[in-house]
Scaffold this motif. Structure first.
Motif, short mmCIF file in Angstrom:
data_model
loop_
_atom_site.label_atom_id
_atom_site.label_comp_id
_atom_site.label_asym_id
_atom_site.label_seq_id
_atom_site.Cartn_x
_atom_site.Cartn_y
_atom_site.Cartn_z
N ASP A 134 -56.11 -10.45 -29.82
CA ASP A 134 -55.24 -9.42 -29.25
C ASP A 134 -55.79 -8.91 -27.92
OD1 ASP A 134 -53.57 -9.62 -31.42
OD2 ASP A 134 -54.40 -7.85 -32.46
N SER A 135 -57.11 -8.96 -27.78
CA SER A 135 -57.73 -8.42 -26.56
C SER A 135 -57.79 -9.41 -25.41
CB SER A 135 -59.16 -7.96 -26.88
OG SER A 135 -60.02 -9.08 -27.09
N LEU A 136 -57.48 -10.69 -25.70
CA LEU A 136 -57.60 -11.71 -24.66
C LEU A 136 -56.48 -11.60 -23.64
CD1 LEU A 136 -58.67 -14.95 -26.59
CD2 LEU A 136 -60.10 -13.41 -25.25
N LYS A 137 -56.85 -11.85 -22.40
CA LYS A 137 -55.86 -11.83 -21.32
C LYS A 137 -55.50 -13.23 -20.86
CE LYS A 137 -55.97 -7.27 -20.70
NZ LYS A 137 -56.86 -6.92 -21.82
N LYS A 138 -56.27 -14.21 -21.31
CA LYS A 138 -56.11 -15.56 -20.77
C LYS A 138 -56.01 -16.59 -21.89
CE LYS A 138 -58.38 -18.86 -17.61
NZ LYS A 138 -59.59 -19.13 -16.81
N TYR A 139 -55.01 -17.44 -21.79
CA TYR A 139 -54.83 -18.57 -22.72
C TYR A 139 -54.63 -19.82 -21.87
CZ TYR A 139 -54.44 -15.58 -26.81
OH TYR A 139 -54.71 -14.71 -27.84
N PRO A 140 -54.87 -21.03 -22.45
CA PRO A 140 -55.18 -21.32 -23.86
C PRO A 140 -56.60 -20.97 -24.25
CG PRO A 140 -55.21 -23.35 -22.58
CD PRO A 140 -54.75 -22.27 -21.64
N VAL A 141 -56.84 -20.96 -25.58
CA VAL A 141 -58.18 -20.84 -26.12
C VAL A 141 -58.37 -21.95 -27.16
CG1 VAL A 141 -58.39 -18.36 -25.75
CG2 VAL A 141 -57.48 -19.22 -27.92
N VAL A 142 -59.61 -22.19 -27.50
CA VAL A 142 -59.94 -23.23 -28.49
C VAL A 142 -60.46 -22.55 -29.75
CG1 VAL A 142 -61.28 -25.30 -28.96
CG2 VAL A 142 -60.51 -24.82 -26.63
N ILE A 143 -59.89 -22.92 -30.88
CA ILE A 143 -60.30 -22.36 -32.17
C ILE A 143 -60.83 -23.49 -33.03
CG2 ILE A 143 -59.54 -21.09 -34.21
CD1 ILE A 143 -57.39 -19.82 -32.42
N LYS A 144 -62.05 -23.31 -33.55
CA LYS A 144 -62.71 -24.38 -34.30
C LYS A 144 -63.18 -23.89 -35.66
CE LYS A 144 -64.62 -26.76 -30.20
NZ LYS A 144 -65.86 -27.21 -29.53
N ALA A 145 -62.90 -24.68 -36.68
CA ALA A 145 -63.51 -24.45 -37.99
C ALA A 145 -64.99 -24.76 -37.88
CB ALA A 145 -62.85 -25.32 -39.04
N ASP A 146 -65.82 -23.93 -38.53
CA ASP A 146 -67.27 -24.10 -38.42
C ASP A 146 -67.75 -25.40 -39.06
OD1 ASP A 146 -70.06 -23.38 -38.03
OD2 ASP A 146 -70.09 -22.88 -40.16
N GLY A 147 -67.18 -25.76 -40.21
CA GLY A 147 -67.69 -26.90 -40.97
C GLY A 147 -66.93 -28.18 -40.71
N LEU A 148 -67.19 -29.18 -41.56
CA LEU A 148 -66.58 -30.50 -41.40
C LEU A 148 -65.10 -30.45 -41.76
CD1 LEU A 148 -69.32 -32.78 -43.01
CD2 LEU A 148 -69.00 -32.23 -40.59
N ALA A 149 -64.27 -31.03 -40.89
CA ALA A 149 -62.82 -31.05 -41.14
C ALA A 149 -62.23 -32.40 -40.76
CB ALA A 149 -62.13 -29.92 -40.38
N SER A 150 -63.03 -33.46 -40.95
CA SER A 150 -62.57 -34.84 -40.69
C SER A 150 -62.02 -35.01 -39.27
CB SER A 150 -61.50 -35.25 -41.71
OG SER A 150 -62.02 -35.17 -43.02
N GLY A 151 -62.65 -34.34 -38.31
CA GLY A 151 -62.24 -34.48 -36.91
C GLY A 151 -60.98 -33.74 -36.55
N LYS A 152 -60.45 -32.91 -37.47
CA LYS A 152 -59.16 -32.24 -37.22
C LYS A 152 -59.28 -30.72 -37.18
CE LYS A 152 -56.78 -36.06 -39.54
NZ LYS A 152 -57.98 -36.72 -40.03
N GLY A 153 -60.49 -30.17 -37.23
CA GLY A 153 -60.67 -28.73 -37.29
C GLY A 153 -60.76 -28.05 -35.95
N VAL A 154 -60.10 -28.61 -34.94
CA VAL A 154 -60.12 -28.02 -33.60
C VAL A 154 -58.67 -27.83 -33.14
CG1 VAL A 154 -60.81 -28.31 -31.19
CG2 VAL A 154 -62.31 -29.12 -33.03
N ILE A 155 -58.32 -26.60 -32.82
CA ILE A 155 -56.97 -26.28 -32.37
C ILE A 155 -57.02 -25.71 -30.96
CG2 ILE A 155 -54.87 -24.95 -32.83
CD1 ILE A 155 -55.55 -26.96 -35.05
N ILE A 156 -56.26 -26.30 -30.05
CA ILE A 156 -56.10 -25.73 -28.71
C ILE A 156 -54.81 -24.91 -28.74
CG2 ILE A 156 -55.80 -26.20 -26.25
CD1 ILE A 156 -57.29 -28.85 -26.73
N ALA A 157 -54.98 -23.59 -28.73
CA ALA A 157 -53.83 -22.69 -28.85
C ALA A 157 -53.33 -22.31 -27.45
CB ALA A 157 -54.22 -21.44 -29.63
#
Length: 426
Positions: A134-157
Motif C-alpha cells: 500500500d505504501s509503494l509508489k512505483k510498480y512493477p515489483v517482484v514477489i518471491k516465495a522464500d522456499g522451493l516452488a519448482s521454479g514458479k514461485g516468482v511473480i512480477i506484479a
C-alpha cells in the motif's frame, strides 16, 4: 566407475547422455529416470526424495559416484546422508543448499557480503506485506516465495492489485505450500537475464558456457512464467567484460562468503543474473544445480569429459582444470502439453521422433511414458530439442528444422527462442 544420476527430467537426460560418453563409466543408472533414457542407462524405480532408498541402492550396486540433478534431494540433505554412509556424491550439502532453499537467506547473505542485488523487504505476515505494498509508489515489483516452488514461485506484479493477489496466493491460500510461508518483495530491475553456471570445489571454480533462458510461455516473452521454454548458449549478452564482473562481484564473493559462514560450497552453482540498463550485473537468485533447460544447451557444448569435470571438483583440484568446449552455439526448444503451466491432458501419442537423425541434434525426454511400445505425453514439459551450430543463427535454424518433425495433439512451443541473442549480435 558405476555412476548413478538422480532425477527424471530433460536436465537429467542431458546429464545421462554426457555421462555415458565418458570412458571412465562402466555401469550407468538413473533414479527414477524416464523412458527416453532407457537405451543409455538403467532406470531405477526410486523416487528422488527417497533418500534412504537411494542410499541403499548405491550401496547394493557398488555405485562409485552419484550426481544429483534436481534441487529437492539436495535441500533434503542427500549429500549429508550419502557422505555419512561412505558414498561419494556430487552436490552441495544441506547447509550449503540453503542458497536455493531460502531466497531470504540468499538476499541477506548478498547484503552481508556486498553482492549486488535488488533492494528487498522480507515478510512472514500477509497483513504486513499488504501494508508495505500500500505504501509503494512505483510498480512493477517482484514477489518471491522464500522456499522451493519448482521454479514458479516468482511473480512480477504490474500493479498494486496483482501484487496483493500474489501475496494472497502465497501466504493465505498457500498455493505454493510451505514455500510461501515467508516472502520477499523486491525492486523490479529493467534489463536482461543471463544464467551463469559454475562447478565449485569449495574454494575454486570452473565455469560452463553462459546461457540465456526463456521463462515465459509465449513468444515475445508473453504469458505466464514456466519452468523454462528454451535456452541458448553462449549468451550473447555476456561479453568478456561482463563475465569478469559476474565472476568478481558475484561468484567469488559467494564462495568466499559461504566458506566464512561454515557452509563451504561444492557442486553446481547457478547464478541467475540480471544485467540492468547500465550494463551492471545483479544477482537475482541462486540455484544449487544445473538449470533446466540450460543444462540441455551447456552440456552439449562441453567437449571435455563430464566425469573428469565432476571429479576435479570432488578432488579439490579445479584450480588446475580448464574444461574445453565446442565452438559455435547451442539452442534448445521445449515442447509442452497444451494448457501448461496450468491444467493439461496427457496420454497423447508422440510422432516424428525417429525423423530426428541429425548428429548435431538431440532430443531429451522430460515428461514421457510408453504405451504399446510408443512414446506418449506424460507431463507439462514433454521434450527438449537441442541443436548445435557453427553460430547462433545456424543453431536456431537447425533446432527448428528438427522440432517441426515432432508432433502430438496440442503440442506447444515457442517460435522465437534465441531471437533476443540474434538481435544483440546483429
Amino acid at each position: 566407475m558405476n555412476v548413478l544420476i538422480i532425477g527424471s527430467g530433460g536436465r537429467e537426460h542431458a546429464m545421462v547422455k554426457k555421462t555415458a560418453e565418458s570412458p571412465r563409466v562402466k555401469e550407468l543408472y538413473c533414479a527414477p529416470g524416464n523412458p527416453g533414457m532407457a537405451g543409455v542407462c538403467t532406470c531405477v524405480d526410486i523416487k528422488q526424495d527417497d533418500i534412504e532408498g537411494l542410499a541403499r541402492f548405491a550401496k547394493a550396486q557398488a555405485i562409485d559416484l552419484t550426481i544429483v540433478g534436481p534441487e529437492l534431494p539436495l535441500t533434503l540433505g542427500i549429500v549429508d546422508v550419502f557422505k555419512e554412509k561412505g558414498l561419494l556424491i556430487f552436490g552441495p550439502d544441506r547447509r550449503a543448499s540453503i542458497l536455493e532453499g531460502s531466497k531470504i537467506f540468499t538476499k541477506e547473505f548478498s547484503k552481508k557480503y556486498s553482492i549486488p542485488t535488488a533492494a528487498f523487504e522480507t515478510f512472514d505476515d500477509a497483513a504486513r506485506a499488504v501494508a508495505f505494498l500500500d505504501s509503494l509508489k512505483k510498480y512493477p515489483v517482484v514477489i518471491k516465495a522464500d522456499g522451493l516452488a519448482s521454479g514458479k514461485g516468482v511473480i512480477i506484479a504490474k500493479d498494486h492489485d496483482e501484487a496483493v493477489s500474489a501475496v494472497r496466493d502465497m501466504m493465505i491460500d498457500k498455493n505454493f505450500g510451505t514455500a510461501g510461508q515467508k516472502i520477499l518483495i523486491e525492486d523490479y530491475i529493467n534489463g536482461h537475464e543471463a544464467s551463469f553456471i559454475v562447478v565449485s570445489d569449495g574454494k575454486h571454480f570452473s565455469e560452463f558456457s553462459s546461457s540465456q533462458d526463456h521463462k515465459r510461455l509465449l513468444d515475445n516473452d508473453l504469458g505466464p512464467n514456466t519452468g523454462g521454454m528454451g535456452a541458448f548458449a553462449p549468451a550473447t549478452l555476456v561479453t568478456p567484460r561482463l563475465r569478469e564482473k559476474i565472476i568478481n562481484t558475484i561468484i567469488r564473493p559467494t564462495l568466499t562468503g559461504m566458506e566464512k559462514e561454515g557452509r563451504p560450497y561444492t557442486g553446481f552453482l547457478y547464478a541467475g543474473v540480471m544485467v540492468d540498463e547500465g550494463g551492471e550485473p545483479l544477482l537475482l537468485e541462486y540455484n544449487c544445480r544445473l538449470g533446466d533447460p540450460e543444462a540441455e544447451v551447456i552440456l552439449p557444448l562441453l567437449k571435455s569429459d563430464f566425469i573428469d569435470f565432476v571429479m576435479h571438483s570432488l578432488d579439490g583440484t579445479l584450480k588446475q582444470y580448464q574444461p574445453a568446449f565446442h565452438e559455435g552455439s547451442a539452442v534448445c526448444v521445449v515442447l509442452a502439453s497444451q494448457g501448461y503451466p496450468a491444467a493439461y491432458q496427457t496420454g497423447f501419442e508422440i510422432s516424428g521422433l525417429d525423423s530426428v537423425t541429425d548428429p548435431d541434434c538431440f532430443v531429451f525426454h522430460a515428461g514421457t511414458a510408453t504405451r504399446n511400445g510408443r512414446y506418449i505425453t506424460n507431463g507439462g514439459r514433454v521434450l527438449t530439442v537441442t541443436a548445435r551450430g557453427d553460430d547462433l543463427c545456424a543453431a536456431v535454424k537447425r533446432v527448428y528444422q528438427n522440432t517441426e518433425k515432432i508432433y502430438w495433439q496440442g503440442v506447444h512451443y515457442r517460435r522465437d527462442i534465441a531471437q533476443k541473442g540474434l538481435n544483440v549480435s546483429a
